[in-house]
Each structure stands twice: as structure tokens, then as C-alpha cells.
Design an enzyme around this catalytic site. Sequence first.
Site, mmCIF file in Angstrom:
data_model
loop_
_atom_site.group_PDB
_atom_site.id
_atom_site.type_symbol
_atom_site.label_atom_id
_atom_site.label_comp_id
_atom_site.label_asym_id
_atom_site.label_seq_id
_atom_site.Cartn_x
_atom_site.Cartn_y
_atom_site.Cartn_z
ATOM 1 N N ARG A 30 0.769 -1.238 0.000
ATOM 2 C CA ARG A 30 0.000 0.000 0.000
ATOM 3 C C ARG A 30 0.799 1.285 0.000
ATOM 4 O O ARG A 30 0.230 2.361 -0.050
ATOM 5 C CB ARG A 30 -0.972 -0.011 1.198
ATOM 6 C CG ARG A 30 -2.061 -1.057 1.031
ATOM 7 C CD ARG A 30 -2.901 -1.258 2.280
ATOM 8 N NE ARG A 30 -3.980 -2.186 2.000
ATOM 9 C CZ ARG A 30 -3.838 -3.505 1.971
ATOM 10 N NH1 ARG A 30 -2.654 -4.046 2.214
ATOM 11 N NH2 ARG A 30 -4.854 -4.290 1.700
ATOM 12 N N ILE A 67 4.330 -13.573 4.086
ATOM 13 C CA ILE A 67 4.287 -14.972 3.637
ATOM 14 C C ILE A 67 5.630 -15.424 3.080
ATOM 15 O O ILE A 67 5.729 -16.497 2.489
ATOM 16 C CB ILE A 67 3.183 -15.162 2.563
ATOM 17 C CG1 ILE A 67 3.432 -14.252 1.347
ATOM 18 C CG2 ILE A 67 1.798 -14.899 3.156
ATOM 19 C CD1 ILE A 67 2.453 -14.458 0.192
ATOM 20 N N HIS A 98 -0.961 -15.065 7.613
ATOM 21 C CA HIS A 98 -1.441 -15.210 6.237
ATOM 22 C C HIS A 98 -0.784 -16.359 5.485
ATOM 23 O O HIS A 98 -0.851 -16.428 4.268
ATOM 24 C CB HIS A 98 -1.251 -13.887 5.477
ATOM 25 C CG HIS A 98 -2.082 -12.771 6.043
ATOM 26 N ND1 HIS A 98 -1.715 -11.443 5.950
ATOM 27 C CD2 HIS A 98 -3.261 -12.798 6.719
ATOM 28 C CE1 HIS A 98 -2.633 -10.696 6.537
ATOM 29 N NE2 HIS A 98 -3.574 -11.498 7.016
#
Length: 247
Positions: free
Chosen positions: A35, A106, A122
Site C-alpha cells: 500500500r 508470507i 497469512h
Amino acid sequence: MDNIKTLADWIQQSQNIVFFGGAGTSTESGIPDFRSAAGLYQSEEKLPYPPEVMLSRSFFVKHPEVFFGFYRSKMLHPDAEPNGCHRFLASLEQQGRLKAVVTQNIDGLHQAAGSMNVLELHGSVHRNHCMECGRFYSLNEMMDSSEVVPKCPVDGGIIKPDVVLYEEELDQDTLVRSIQAISQADLLFIGGTSLTVHPAAGLITYFHGKHTVLLNTDPTSYDHKADLLMTDPIGKVMAELGNQLGL
């Protein structure tokens, strides 16, 4: 430097530290975050669908070829190495002060640096399983597959990465263990996360210890609640902390 000294003092006074981290911890290893201005979601590269759509369970089921094309090109970084942040946290764990790393990442870089108690909210690109028989496949086996959609050679089932896609629930055992770790901590160190992805970001509300430290280059909705707020690059902060603490 005052903030570094304060944080170093807090670390030395703490016996139960938990680090809660996101994509910003791995950007200095060459893995883009999501982001920030240079992140994956802000890319000017023309994509067939928005990343959030391609990383959803329903899209994976309907368009596995497109999913894996995006996943292989944007989500896998097999040559990435741990950076100073990962190494500092591993050293802190070896000292016995850091009890857990709760990560939204991850990439497996915390483990590669030597951290042992890593709770991957995740999932991980390093774990992959056939959706039919459950057989395990490593990241190297996934990368070596010549098929666009990797298939199990035993029964032809699609080999799905053990990563949590949009529309999927978090692993309950990992979630419970993360809540326990955070609720028992006396120092919560939050780093490299925008705190916008839920339910992961909501886990920090379980912290009731002494100090909350928030290290992120961009503002978050939690800034006003942090006891110590730092916006310097995470690798720089960790290097200075390591010098202060002799790690």
C-alpha cells in the site's frame, strides 16, 4: 537518537516482547509492500484485474491460470535474503526477550534469519499442498513446475499455496496463539504495517502490557495510541538498536 535510546531501555527492561509486523519488514530485502507509494497496489503496470481481485479465493477457483501468472511474477521472491530487521529480531529471540513474531508476511524471511516462534497469520509461500490428496510441495517444486497451473503428479489436483487469500479465514490455531502471545507481552513492537488489513490488524487490541512501539514510514490509524512512534526506515532503526544493545 533519543527514541532509539528510549526503545533500547524498554527492551532491556522487558522479558516478554512480541513483534507484530507487515510487508514493510521485507522491503529492504527487495520484496515490494502493498500500500505504500511504491507498493504492489500502486503499480502503474497494467494488470488484467486489480491485485485484490486476483488474490481472492473466488478468482483463484474461476481463473487459476491468471491467478498463478500473477502469483508467480509478483508474490514469489525465492532469492530474497533476510535483512537487518529480521536478523535483529532473531538475535532478540536468542536473548530470550522476544517471545514471538506475529507476521502478516508470507515470505519466510523471519525463519531464514533464525527466528523460531513465528506465527504466520497469512500463511507461507514455502508450504503448498495438493487440493485433492493433500501432498506437500516445497516452493522450489512449485517454481520448477513447467505448468502454468501446478498440478500434483500423483492425482492431477491443483497445488495451492498455503497463503490466505481474500474471502478465506485465517488459520484458527495461528490466530489463537497470536492472541495469547500479544495478550501476555509486556512490550509490543509493531513494525512495517499500515494496520489496515483485518482481522490481523485487530490483534494488537489484545495488548495490555507496558509499552507499545509503532514503527512505520507512513501514518496509521493507531499512531495516537502508541507510546513511542517512529517513522524512520525500519532497517535503520533496527541497526541502531542493535548497536545500542550490542546485538
